[in-house]
Design an enzyme around this catalytic site. Structure first.
Site, PDB file in Angstrom:
ATOM      1  N   LYS A   1     -34.643   1.209  -8.798  1.00  0.00           N
ATOM      2  CA  LYS A   1     -33.590   0.677 -10.017  1.00  0.00           C
ATOM      3  C   LYS A   1     -32.574  -0.851 -10.046  1.00  0.00           C
ATOM      4  O   LYS A   1     -32.613  -1.639 -10.100  1.00  0.00           O
ATOM      5  CB  LYS A   1     -33.531   1.735 -11.296  1.00  0.00           C
ATOM      6  N   ARG A  48     -31.930   8.610 -20.178  1.00  0.00           N
ATOM      7  CA  ARG A  48     -33.036   9.456 -18.837  1.00  0.00           C
ATOM      8  C   ARG A  48     -33.858  10.583 -19.847  1.00  0.00           C
ATOM      9  O   ARG A  48     -34.324  11.323 -19.484  1.00  0.00           O
ATOM     10  CB  ARG A  48     -31.629  10.279 -17.933  1.00  0.00           C
ATOM     11  N   ARG A  89     -28.598   6.320   1.405  1.00  0.00           N
ATOM     12  CA  ARG A  89     -27.119   5.448   1.399  1.00  0.00           C
ATOM     13  C   ARG A  89     -26.158   6.527   0.548  1.00  0.00           C
ATOM     14  O   ARG A  89     -24.946   5.772   1.217  1.00  0.00           O
ATOM     15  CB  ARG A  89     -27.627   5.291  -0.211  1.00  0.00           C
ATOM     16  N   ARG A 131     -21.478   7.611  -1.848  1.00  0.00           N
ATOM     17  CA  ARG A 131     -21.239   7.951  -2.818  1.00  0.00           C
ATOM     18  C   ARG A 131     -21.598   9.281  -2.927  1.00  0.00           C
ATOM     19  O   ARG A 131     -22.675  10.349  -2.439  1.00  0.00           O
ATOM     20  CB  ARG A 131     -22.251   7.014  -3.064  1.00  0.00           C
ATOM     21  N   ARG A 167     -30.524  16.396  -8.458  1.00  0.00           N
ATOM     22  CA  ARG A 167     -30.614  15.127  -9.126  1.00  0.00           C
ATOM     23  C   ARG A 167     -32.779  15.216  -9.421  1.00  0.00           C
ATOM     24  O   ARG A 167     -32.927  14.562 -10.620  1.00  0.00           O
ATOM     25  CB  ARG A 167     -30.004  13.793  -8.777  1.00  0.00           C
TER      26      ARG A 167
END
Ligand code: AMP
Length: 191
Positions: free
Chosen positions: A14, A89, A128, A134, A145
């Site tokens: 996204k 969401r 990532r 992160r 998640r």
């Protein structure tokens, strides 16, 4: 105005595709995840509240997110449109977005669902986490998640189908091909 909801599981691309869309169409970008990470970095009260949820892989409560979204949206002046990245969401957030836009004489132009196989999402997010550090891109939190995505967020697919705004995009493959498919979907709704 061109108001786009970019949708998909964590790791579906996204953020990457939002950057391409912003460049091509000159619209504003709201990433609720980026807004929350900035609040955490700045040590605000909102950031402190958000951190507890983010570290657990859980969603921030709807009322809080809806207020944040409206204030960022209203900060844009003479906007050509907005790309909503990471919002909505939940069904409650989708309804709130619809109401917020309606009150301002606008609506969602298109919802783009970036579909990516689950094992690929996992691979991308772990990578990532290593590259960017992160904190929520670790295996335990990623699994939570993805579970939250399936239980609370994926029902929005049917919700947007009913609104007549749903477009599926194959989010697995070459970035240029994915962006070309996105542009075709946008062209089909752009006046
Ligand atoms: P993202 O960068 O979009 O993956 O978001 C990172 C984290 O921020 C999520 O796992 C949630 O904890 C929180 N978050 C971001 N957007 C929302 C939202 N629209 N509603 C609730 N929580 C959110």
């Amino acid at each position: 105005m061109l108001n786009i909801v970019i949708f998909g599981a964590p790791g579906s691309g996204k953020g990457t595709q939002s950057e391409n869309i912003v460049k091509k169409y000159g619209i504003n970008h709201i990433s609720t995840g980026d807004v929350l990470r900035a609040e955490i970095k700045n040590g605000t009260a909102l950031g402190k509240t958000a951190k507890g949820y983010i570290d657990q892989g859980q969603l921030i409560p709807d009322e809080l997110m809806i207020d944040i979204l409206a204030s960022v949206f209203d900060s844009f002046k003479e906007s050509k449109g907005v790309i909503f990245d990471g919002f909505p969401r939940t069904i409650a957030q989708a309804e709130a977005l619809k109401n917020m836009l309606t009150e301002r004489g606008q609506g969602v132009s298109v919802m783009l669902d970036l579909e990516v196989p689950e094992d690929e999402l996992m691979t991308r997010l772990i990578k990532r986490g290593k590259d960017s550090g992160r904190a929520d891109d670790n295996e335990t939190t990623i699994k939570k998640r993805l579970a939250v995505y399936h239980s609370q967020t994926s029902p929005l697919i049917d919700w947007y189908k009913k609104e007549g705004q749903y477009h599926r995009i194959n989010g697995f493959g070459e970035l240029d091909r994915i962006f070309a498919d996105i542009c075709t979907a946008i062209a089909s709704v752009k006046k």
